[in-house]
Scaffold this motif. Structure first.
Motif, mmCIF file in Angstrom:
data_model
loop_
_atom_site.group_PDB
_atom_site.id
_atom_site.type_symbol
_atom_site.label_atom_id
_atom_site.label_comp_id
_atom_site.label_asym_id
_atom_site.label_seq_id
_atom_site.Cartn_x
_atom_site.Cartn_y
_atom_site.Cartn_z
ATOM 1 N N LYS A 7 0.813 -1.213 0.000
ATOM 2 C CA LYS A 7 0.000 0.000 0.000
ATOM 3 C C LYS A 7 0.848 1.265 0.000
ATOM 4 O O LYS A 7 0.511 2.269 -0.613
ATOM 5 C CB LYS A 7 -0.940 0.001 1.211
ATOM 6 C CG LYS A 7 -2.066 -1.017 1.129
ATOM 7 C CD LYS A 7 -2.996 -0.898 2.322
ATOM 8 C CE LYS A 7 -4.150 -1.901 2.229
ATOM 9 N NZ LYS A 7 -5.066 -1.796 3.384
ATOM 10 N N LYS A 10 1.985 3.254 -3.405
ATOM 11 C CA LYS A 10 0.940 3.658 -4.332
ATOM 12 C C LYS A 10 1.468 4.618 -5.397
ATOM 13 O O LYS A 10 1.175 4.472 -6.585
ATOM 14 C CB LYS A 10 -0.210 4.314 -3.564
ATOM 15 C CG LYS A 10 -1.301 4.869 -4.466
ATOM 16 C CD LYS A 10 -2.385 5.575 -3.663
ATOM 17 C CE LYS A 10 -3.384 6.247 -4.591
ATOM 18 N NZ LYS A 10 -4.430 6.985 -3.844
ATOM 19 N N THR A 42 -4.580 -4.050 -8.021
ATOM 20 C CA THR A 42 -3.736 -2.848 -7.987
ATOM 21 C C THR A 42 -3.841 -2.088 -9.302
ATOM 22 O O THR A 42 -3.980 -0.853 -9.314
ATOM 23 C CB THR A 42 -2.264 -3.217 -7.712
ATOM 24 O OG1 THR A 42 -2.171 -3.858 -6.440
ATOM 25 C CG2 THR A 42 -1.376 -1.988 -7.729
ATOM 26 N N ASN A 45 -7.177 -0.290 -9.469
ATOM 27 C CA ASN A 45 -7.214 0.916 -8.623
ATOM 28 C C ASN A 45 -6.466 2.080 -9.261
ATOM 29 O O ASN A 45 -6.940 3.218 -9.261
ATOM 30 C CB ASN A 45 -6.611 0.610 -7.246
ATOM 31 C CG ASN A 45 -7.439 -0.365 -6.448
ATOM 32 O OD1 ASN A 45 -8.622 -0.571 -6.736
ATOM 33 N ND2 ASN A 45 -6.837 -0.989 -5.448
ATOM 34 N N MET A 46 -5.286 1.794 -9.802
ATOM 35 C CA MET A 46 -4.481 2.855 -10.415
ATOM 36 C C MET A 46 -5.174 3.422 -11.655
ATOM 37 O O MET A 46 -5.233 4.638 -11.850
ATOM 38 C CB MET A 46 -3.095 2.325 -10.791
ATOM 39 C CG MET A 46 -2.249 1.820 -9.639
ATOM 40 S SD MET A 46 -1.857 3.084 -8.409
ATOM 41 C CE MET A 46 -3.066 2.671 -7.123
#
Length: 396
Positions: A7, A10, A42, A45-46
């Motif tokens: 995390k 990021k 991941t 999310n990005m």
């Protein structure tokens, strides 16, 4: 390059995903995951953050191999934000407004006295913003290069860093500072001939001959941020009668040497390019420059053996074509051995505009890795826009 699914990383992952989209797009989420080894979640999310900021966009669907689901393709949204390019060359000031991919919107050029440089640069930026009626909060940043001194390299570097900070504070915008050669190399990596290359050299023929070395898709900054002074290498055994120094590449292959030979010292760089393109004496300068430049290219190949060398700078297409023709045949080097996927020397397209386009891509280039961020100065009191906060956020 591999990412991290932790995390706290990021910002690293966001830059990595953005870099994949910029250089590989159109690219699918699946392909990004394969290239970066980040998890599907991941990546999701990005990408969602980048889509929300309108920095990337979906452009179509790619059929999956086998029985998999079709994939939506991602590309950089070049109109999500703007970039400013500022080039200072002695008493010349050039300021341009660009989309994120180096596509020009508008451009201004003027002569300026040194003590008025900062105010004039700010004035031209404001003028472009007003003429094209853009929202200044959508400017990602400024790409800057300065060639205003014949002083030592370390003194030039110190002056340039101080001026970078003053300009950033004056404009209240992030400013990325690089040499003209490095700016061109950044453009080539993101949008030009080197999108698929991992290592190459860009040779820039300007008032001095500069080079930028790219290794593992990173521009080498060198100690104290200094590197690439190719024009300072000795290329002839003859000595100068007045200084007793050996001949340097700058004495033969720079635009300064071209000005001197054609007696064009009072002209601007742009005027020199135009006049030299039709000059009857141009072949004489090409003859003078070719052999020293052949030696310099051989030196670079022998030391670094990169995938290719890209050449461009403040020259016309006609002049560059003449010069490259004279460079052949190249001096034999280790670069000619083994299987080559790329030719040894590449002429950059659109050579007359490559430097200013390169500068325009520096703010985006800075955002793509922590190492690239070393070139960027953020004003202390800057109120970051959404897109600036997203791409320039620290890893801490």
């Amino acid at each position: 390059m591999k990412g991290s699914n932790a995390k706290q990383n990021k910002a690293i992952n966001l830059r990595l995903v953005l870099s994949q989209i910029v250089t590989q797009g159109p690219v699918s989420r699946v392909e990004i995951a394969r290239n970066t080894q980040l998890t599907k979640q991941t990546i999701t999310n990005m990408v969602e953050e980048l889509l929300a900021a309108k920095l990337v966009e979906e452009v179509g669907i790619k059929k999956a191999e086998g029985a998999g689901k079709p994939s939506k393709m991602l590309v950089l949204n070049k109109k999500a934000a703007y970039s400013i390019a500022i080039r200072v060359l002695n008493n010349e000031l050039e300021v341009g407004l660009f989309y994120l991919n180096g596509e020009q919107i508008n451009r201004l050029h003027t002569l300026v006295e040194p003590d008025a440089l900062l105010d004039k640069a700010a004035y031209l930026v404001d003028t472009l913003v007003q003429i094209d009626n853009i929202d200044k909060s959508l400017i990602l940043g400024v790409g800057l290069s300065l060639e205003v001194s014949d002083d030592t390299a370390i003194n030039r570097f110190t002056f340039n860093k101080q001026w970078q900070q003053r300009l950033a504070n004056k404009l209240q915008l992030p400013v990325a500072l690089e040499t003209s050669a490095s700016a061109c190399a950044a453009f080539q990596m993101l949008f030009g001939e080197a999108q698929q290359l991992h290592n190459f050299i860009f040779v820039h023929l300007g008032s001095r001959v500069e080079s930028a070395v790219v290794y593992d898709r990173q521009i080498l900054l060198g100690q104290n941020g200094l590197t690439g002074a190719l024009g300072d290498i000795f290329v002839t055994p003859e000595t100068d009668d007045s200084t007793a120094e050996l001949g340097r590449l700058n004495d033969f292959a720079s635009i300064t040497s071209l000005k001197a030979m054609l007696n064009l010292n009072d002209l601007t760089q742009e005027e020199v390019i135009t006049q030299s393109a039709v000059s009857k004496h141009l072949d004489r300068w090409v003859d003078q420059a070719a052999e020293p430049l052949r030696i310099a290219i051989h030196t670079l190949e022998s030391l670094l053996n990169t995938q290719t060398i890209i050449i461009g700078g403040d020259v016309s297409d006609i002049l560059l074509e003449k010069l490259i023709k004279q460079l052949r045949p190249f001096i034999p080097s280790i670069s000619q051995y083994g299987d080559r996927e790329v030719v040894r020397l590449i002429k950059t397209p659109d050579v007359a505009n490559i430097t200013i386009k390169g500068l325009a891509t520096l703010p985006l280039h800075a955002a793509l890795s922590r190492k690239n961020m070393q070139t960027l100065y953020m004003p202390l009191e800057l109120q970051c826009s959404q897109i600036q906060h997203l791409v320039y956020a620290s890893e801490s």
